[in-house]
Design an enzyme around this catalytic site. Structure first.
Site, mmCIF file in Angstrom:
data_model
loop_
_atom_site.group_PDB
_atom_site.id
_atom_site.type_symbol
_atom_site.label_atom_id
_atom_site.label_comp_id
_atom_site.label_asym_id
_atom_site.label_seq_id
_atom_site.Cartn_x
_atom_site.Cartn_y
_atom_site.Cartn_z
ATOM 1 N N ASN A 1 7.951 -3.387 3.093
ATOM 2 C CA ASN A 1 8.726 -2.168 3.368
ATOM 3 C C ASN A 1 7.867 -1.202 4.194
ATOM 4 O O ASN A 1 7.658 -0.047 3.842
ATOM 5 C CB ASN A 1 9.194 -1.504 2.068
ATOM 6 C CG ASN A 1 10.344 -0.538 2.320
ATOM 7 O OD1 ASN A 1 11.051 -0.638 3.324
ATOM 8 N ND2 ASN A 1 10.529 0.408 1.448
ATOM 9 N N HIS B 1 5.930 1.144 6.925
ATOM 10 C CA HIS B 1 6.202 2.388 7.624
ATOM 11 C C HIS B 1 4.986 2.727 8.497
ATOM 12 O O HIS B 1 4.010 1.964 8.547
ATOM 13 C CB HIS B 1 6.507 3.518 6.633
ATOM 14 C CG HIS B 1 5.496 3.629 5.531
ATOM 15 N ND1 HIS B 1 4.218 4.086 5.726
ATOM 16 C CD2 HIS B 1 5.575 3.313 4.206
ATOM 17 C CE1 HIS B 1 3.565 4.081 4.591
ATOM 18 N NE2 HIS B 1 4.356 3.592 3.639
ATOM 19 N N HIS C 1 1.412 2.163 7.174
ATOM 20 C CA HIS C 1 0.880 0.788 7.221
ATOM 21 C C HIS C 1 0.450 0.432 8.650
ATOM 22 O O HIS C 1 -0.579 -0.212 8.863
ATOM 23 C CB HIS C 1 1.949 -0.220 6.787
ATOM 24 C CG HIS C 1 2.383 -0.090 5.352
ATOM 25 N ND1 HIS C 1 3.623 0.377 5.006
ATOM 26 C CD2 HIS C 1 1.734 -0.389 4.200
ATOM 27 C CE1 HIS C 1 3.730 0.366 3.677
ATOM 28 N NE2 HIS C 1 2.607 -0.086 3.167
ATOM 29 N N LYS D 1 -5.739 5.932 2.286
ATOM 30 C CA LYS D 1 -6.270 6.977 1.394
ATOM 31 C C LYS D 1 -5.182 7.606 0.529
ATOM 32 O O LYS D 1 -5.497 8.376 -0.363
ATOM 33 C CB LYS D 1 -6.918 8.088 2.227
ATOM 34 C CG LYS D 1 -8.307 7.756 2.708
ATOM 35 C CD LYS D 1 -8.944 9.016 3.262
ATOM 36 C CE LYS D 1 -10.306 8.736 3.834
ATOM 37 N NZ LYS D 1 -10.924 9.962 4.361
ATOM 38 N N GLN E 1 -6.795 3.978 -6.101
ATOM 39 C CA GLN E 1 -6.841 2.531 -5.813
ATOM 40 C C GLN E 1 -8.022 2.206 -4.892
ATOM 41 O O GLN E 1 -8.783 1.256 -5.131
ATOM 42 C CB GLN E 1 -5.524 2.102 -5.172
ATOM 43 C CG GLN E 1 -5.553 0.714 -4.550
ATOM 44 C CD GLN E 1 -4.188 0.267 -4.062
ATOM 45 O OE1 GLN E 1 -3.340 -0.061 -4.858
ATOM 46 N NE2 GLN E 1 -3.962 0.238 -2.764
HETATM 47 O O1 PAF Z 1 -1.329 -0.538 -2.083
HETATM 48 C C1 PAF Z 1 -0.581 -1.535 -2.195
HETATM 49 O O2 PAF Z 1 0.400 -1.713 -1.469
HETATM 50 C C2 PAF Z 1 -0.887 -2.537 -3.297
HETATM 51 O O3 PAF Z 1 -1.373 -1.928 -4.441
HETATM 52 C C3 PAF Z 1 -1.810 -3.681 -2.823
HETATM 53 C C4 PAF Z 1 -3.189 -3.159 -2.446
HETATM 54 C C5 PAF Z 1 -1.198 -4.400 -1.632
HETATM 55 C C6 PAF Z 1 -2.005 -4.695 -3.964
HETATM 56 O O4 PAF Z 1 -0.806 -5.263 -4.364
#
Ligand code: PAF
Length: 286
Positions: free
Chosen positions: A28, A30, A33, A150, A155
């Site tokens: 999905n 955007h 990404h 970020k 994460q």
């Molecule tokens: O940030 C994300 O989209 C997810 O947490 C990742 C890093 C692809 C792991 O599934």
């Protein structure tokens, strides 16, 4: 651009590459990404993007089921962006023990204690699921460089620890948050909002900015500032998980408001949970 679904094909395809940059995603896609893809292209000729909605990181079944899956449209965007390989595995490819119901992933990466705070408080097990799937991807793709956004600040922090403590020979690069003109951070979840809701959703970003201004004026009043921001959002219809100022280096609450800091927030508006953060620097106190 090649679209690959099986790990053995991926290994064969990548064997001839000298340098690989990797962008893991759940699809999905955007502009946020695509910004990560642009960064990846600066680091290697071969850019691999994974698209996989990872069941292990969802603790609410409905959230997993409702996560938008838009593989065809995503591949179109990635092709235009100059990506070399899309890796879009099925659940059984990533979880060999999957029996149609249970993933049977009995071994997991245990993330550091900070994973139980902030987003981890309302999503127990989430970061163990993220760290485990990212470790799997690193083993399959074997990239030289991996790019993470970020927006998912916590994460990113945990992935850096994963790489450091499990000796993955991978450079982790952080991509800045891409925002809509009003400040709303780009997110796959924004597609659930109407135009009117989207305008209202900017409120989270604005609240974080206000926290920064307030902390700079009154560095000792942090708790009250966080509470005020939470109350203000709640009065506008948000269900707030947390608004918290942390050290941008350790992610722990800073003993004093000084140095590299980050204000992070997570809140739900009309059943859509958003996260956001802004890094800032506080001058030494006199
Ligand atoms: O940030 C994300 O989209 C997810 O947490 C990742 C890093 C692809 C792991 O599934």
């Amino acid at each position: 651009m090649q679209i690959i679904h099986h790990s053995h094909e991926l290994t064969t395809r990548l064997r001839r590459e000298k340098r690989v940059a990797f962008v893991p995603t759940m699809g999905n896609l955007h502009a946020g990404h695509l910004h990560l893809v642009d960064i990846a292209k600066q680091h290697a000729d071969c850019v691999v993007v994974s698209i996989f909605v990872n069941p292990l990181q969802f603790n609410v079944k409905q959230d997993l089921e409702q996560y938008p899956r838009t593989l065809e449209a995503d591949c179109e965007k990635l092709k235009k962006a100059g990506v070399s390989v899309v890796f879009a595995p099925a659940v059984e490819e990533m979880y060999p023990g999957f029996d149609g119901e249970s993933l049977n992933q009995s071994m997991m990466i245990t993330p550091p204690p900070i994973a139980a705070e902030l987003c981890g408080e309302s999503r127990p097990g989430h970061f163990a699921g993220v760290a485990t799937v990212v470790a799997k991807f690193f083993n399959l793709v074997r990239p030289n460089v991996a790019i993470f956004g970020k927006k998912d600040f916590q994460q990113l922090f945990i992935i850096r620890k994963l790489v450091n403590q499990f000796n993955f020979p991978i450079d982790i690069i952080a991509g800045d948050i891409v925002r809509e003109p009003g400040g709303l951070a780009m997110s796959s979840r924004n597609s659930h909002f109407s135009a009117e809701e989207k305008a209202k959703a900017q409120g989270l970003h604005l609240a974080l900015r206000e926290v920064i201004e307030a902390v700079k004026l009154n560095p000792k009043g942090l708790t009250a500032i966080e509470q005020k921001a939470t109350a203000a959002l709640t009065s506008k219809g948000w269900d707030v998980d947390y608004i918290s100022v942390r050290s941008a280096v350790t992610l722990k609450p800073p003993p004093i408001m000084q140095g590299d800091l980050v204000v992070l927030g997570a809140a739900t508006l009309n059943k859509v949970r958003l996260i956001d953060n802004i890094e800032f620097c506080a001058k030494p106190l006199n």
